[in-house]
Design a protein around this motif. Sequence first.
Motif, PDB file in Angstrom:
ATOM      1  N   THR A 112       2.796   6.992 -21.977  1.00  0.00           N
ATOM      2  CA  THR A 112       2.924   5.877 -21.040  1.00  0.00           C
ATOM      3  C   THR A 112       4.210   5.193 -20.824  1.00  0.00           C
ATOM      4  O   THR A 112       4.480   4.049 -19.917  1.00  0.00           O
ATOM      5  CB  THR A 112       1.717   4.645 -21.235  1.00  0.00           C
ATOM      6  N   SER A 113       5.157   5.478 -21.559  1.00  0.00           N
ATOM      7  CA  SER A 113       6.389   4.890 -21.848  1.00  0.00           C
ATOM      8  C   SER A 113       7.379   6.017 -22.158  1.00  0.00           C
ATOM      9  O   SER A 113       6.866   7.100 -22.729  1.00  0.00           O
ATOM     10  CB  SER A 113       6.913   3.611 -22.462  1.00  0.00           C
ATOM     11  N   TYR A 114       8.806   5.791 -22.279  1.00  0.00           N
ATOM     12  CA  TYR A 114       9.385   6.634 -22.722  1.00  0.00           C
ATOM     13  C   TYR A 114       9.360   7.054 -24.405  1.00  0.00           C
ATOM     14  O   TYR A 114       8.989   6.279 -25.151  1.00  0.00           O
ATOM     15  CB  TYR A 114      11.111   6.314 -22.829  1.00  0.00           C
ATOM     16  N   LEU A 115       9.384   8.108 -24.810  1.00  0.00           N
ATOM     17  CA  LEU A 115       8.974   8.427 -26.427  1.00  0.00           C
ATOM     18  C   LEU A 115      10.229   7.894 -27.159  1.00  0.00           C
ATOM     19  O   LEU A 115      11.508   8.353 -26.859  1.00  0.00           O
ATOM     20  CB  LEU A 115       8.950   9.882 -26.391  1.00  0.00           C
ATOM     21  N   ASN A 116      10.196   7.382 -28.083  1.00  0.00           N
ATOM     22  CA  ASN A 116      11.049   6.578 -29.080  1.00  0.00           C
ATOM     23  C   ASN A 116      10.707   7.158 -30.511  1.00  0.00           C
ATOM     24  O   ASN A 116      10.208   8.313 -30.612  1.00  0.00           O
ATOM     25  CB  ASN A 116      11.086   5.190 -28.906  1.00  0.00           C
ATOM     26  N   ASN A 117      11.349   6.374 -31.604  1.00  0.00           N
ATOM     27  CA  ASN A 117      11.097   6.738 -32.770  1.00  0.00           C
ATOM     28  C   ASN A 117       9.744   6.675 -33.288  1.00  0.00           C
ATOM     29  O   ASN A 117       8.774   6.008 -32.479  1.00  0.00           O
ATOM     30  CB  ASN A 117      12.135   5.895 -33.758  1.00  0.00           C
ATOM     31  N   ARG A 118       9.088   7.011 -34.378  1.00  0.00           N
ATOM     32  CA  ARG A 118       7.597   7.199 -34.708  1.00  0.00           C
ATOM     33  C   ARG A 118       7.411   5.507 -34.805  1.00  0.00           C
ATOM     34  O   ARG A 118       6.097   5.390 -34.198  1.00  0.00           O
ATOM     35  CB  ARG A 118       7.653   7.442 -35.990  1.00  0.00           C
ATOM     36  N   PRO A 407       4.212  -0.069 -21.563  1.00  0.00           N
ATOM     37  CA  PRO A 407       3.523  -1.165 -22.287  1.00  0.00           C
ATOM     38  C   PRO A 407       4.637  -2.207 -22.907  1.00  0.00           C
ATOM     39  O   PRO A 407       4.668  -3.190 -22.933  1.00  0.00           O
ATOM     40  CB  PRO A 407       2.754  -0.496 -23.436  1.00  0.00           C
ATOM     41  N   ASP A 408       5.805  -1.527 -22.678  1.00  0.00           N
ATOM     42  CA  ASP A 408       7.128  -2.272 -23.368  1.00  0.00           C
ATOM     43  C   ASP A 408       7.867  -2.811 -22.171  1.00  0.00           C
ATOM     44  O   ASP A 408       8.959  -3.210 -22.295  1.00  0.00           O
ATOM     45  CB  ASP A 408       7.988  -1.430 -24.319  1.00  0.00           C
ATOM     46  N   ARG A 409       7.460  -2.930 -20.809  1.00  0.00           N
ATOM     47  CA  ARG A 409       8.377  -3.280 -19.609  1.00  0.00           C
ATOM     48  C   ARG A 409       7.455  -4.255 -18.973  1.00  0.00           C
ATOM     49  O   ARG A 409       7.030  -4.048 -17.707  1.00  0.00           O
ATOM     50  CB  ARG A 409       8.556  -2.034 -18.833  1.00  0.00           C
ATOM     51  N   PRO A 410       7.299  -5.599 -19.307  1.00  0.00           N
ATOM     52  CA  PRO A 410       6.630  -6.378 -18.737  1.00  0.00           C
ATOM     53  C   PRO A 410       7.333  -7.363 -17.639  1.00  0.00           C
ATOM     54  O   PRO A 410       6.730  -8.065 -16.822  1.00  0.00           O
ATOM     55  CB  PRO A 410       6.049  -7.440 -19.978  1.00  0.00           C
ATOM     56  N   GLY A 411       8.584  -7.120 -17.367  1.00  0.00           N
ATOM     57  CA  GLY A 411       9.480  -7.832 -16.613  1.00  0.00           C
ATOM     58  C   GLY A 411      10.364  -8.672 -17.194  1.00  0.00           C
ATOM     59  O   GLY A 411      10.606  -8.673 -18.470  1.00  0.00           O
ATOM     60  N   PHE A 412      11.036  -9.456 -16.431  1.00  0.00           N
ATOM     61  CA  PHE A 412      11.978 -10.561 -17.045  1.00  0.00           C
ATOM     62  C   PHE A 412      12.908  -9.829 -18.149  1.00  0.00           C
ATOM     63  O   PHE A 412      13.207 -10.693 -18.981  1.00  0.00           O
ATOM     64  CB  PHE A 412      11.219 -11.797 -17.539  1.00  0.00           C
TER      65      PHE A 412
END
Length: 487
Positions: A112-118, A407-412
């Motif tokens: 649901t967001s970009y794949l990053n580190n573990r 999930p990591d992009r709430p705005g602001f």
Amino acid sequence: MRSSVYLSSQFRVPYSSVLQSLLCGIALCIGWVVTPQLSSAAARPNVIVLLIDDMGWADLSCFGGKRPETQNIDRLAKEGLRFTQFYVNSPICSPSRVALATGQYPHRWRITSYLNNRKSNEERGVAQWLDPAAPMLARELQRSGYATGHFGKWHMGGQRDVDDAPSIATYGFDRSLTNFEGMGPKLLPLTLRPEWTEPKRIWEDAERLGAPVTWMQRSEITGGFVKNAIQFIDEAVAAEKPFYINLWPDDVHSPFFPPLAKWGNNKRALYRSVLDSMDEQLGVLFDHIRDDASLRNNTLILLCSDNGPEFGAGNCEPFRGAKTWLYEGGVRSPLVVWGPSYLDANATGTTNDQSVLCALDLNRSLYTLCDVSLPSGIALDGEDLSRTLLGKERGTRQAPIFWRRPPDRPGFGAGFQEDNPDLSVRHGKWKYYVNYDGSDPQLYDLEMDVSEKANRAESEPSVVRELHRQVMQWNASMPQDAGNPGS
């Protein structure tokens, strides 16, 4: 599926084959010499899906962009068909790519967001990579006899310290060449600025994610993917196999390193120079297809972006929002479909501004266009709009299109000083937004208000109730991530 005539319960033969047999029989009876030949359009098409990275709806000059003039993509659009109400299924890269590749909402697979580190993936409730059990269009095409290749950004597993992800081949590709966000052979970027005396390397740690590795100037990497795709095309033609290619450049994603001759003095200028250079490099592929009659008459090219532009770089006017936002600027994408032997002649060079469709539907429609069976035992979320894509009708998606905020992009923090809504749905002319707790409902009539300025939630309570019910029901049916405080 192509039209067929049933000769018995056991045999199914295309009309074209029946007609050909009848003509040959008549010819033999009266002494004609006939060479059986099917039209090129009757063959299963070669397909190239070109997914540009972080490009705005209005960046291409054929979609209203002022500069640069994207001459090669513009010519593709002039010879093809443009769609102005096409959506991707996430405003950020990894889930958008999963939707296009699988034909299912990426939320089903916990991407649901970009794949990053573990650690980051775990904290956000995101999978480490796309489960190989997911349905893959490429895998079904491969099983049906297509040569399948992926050239460019993958970002569905294998990045940063996630070095045990499945190979791209696992998902149904005969050959792959990717960047630093995928397993297997790759092109990695050398970067150069006017004030530097020698180039630098970035993402050097990605060498451990697959070999061989070729280092080349960041400004030329799209051309590197194009060169390898053309080689793959020529090999498939020599083997007399139809081909399916993902050409997914990591242009026009930041950081921006255009050729020094096109250097700019600010973020937007650099972005535009990268876009201009990418267009030139893609032109080599377009010319290769166009200049070969057999390829020109048997190839479909579909071009779109994975999400809206990075704030301050690309242009998505007149839409609200940008990359990571659920508003139109984050999820509406340009779409160009090219295929001289497949498009309806009356649709060539026109714009479809009526049909509402999404990446899920591109996936589903390609099963029909390529005459390949759907994956067994799995329901796709896309709808078959193949005739619409070819300009033979102006159908539209019947089911709503749903989105969930990464999930990591709430705005602001992505350039706009306002909340990014948690959930959204487009159905008919209406676009509805709401938070998980039911707060801040927003309703926009996109036929009258594409910029989403006039909130109609209070004046249309019945529409709000129905769309609220639909989006909440959809969200509850999907695995949750860390964006939902109740998860």
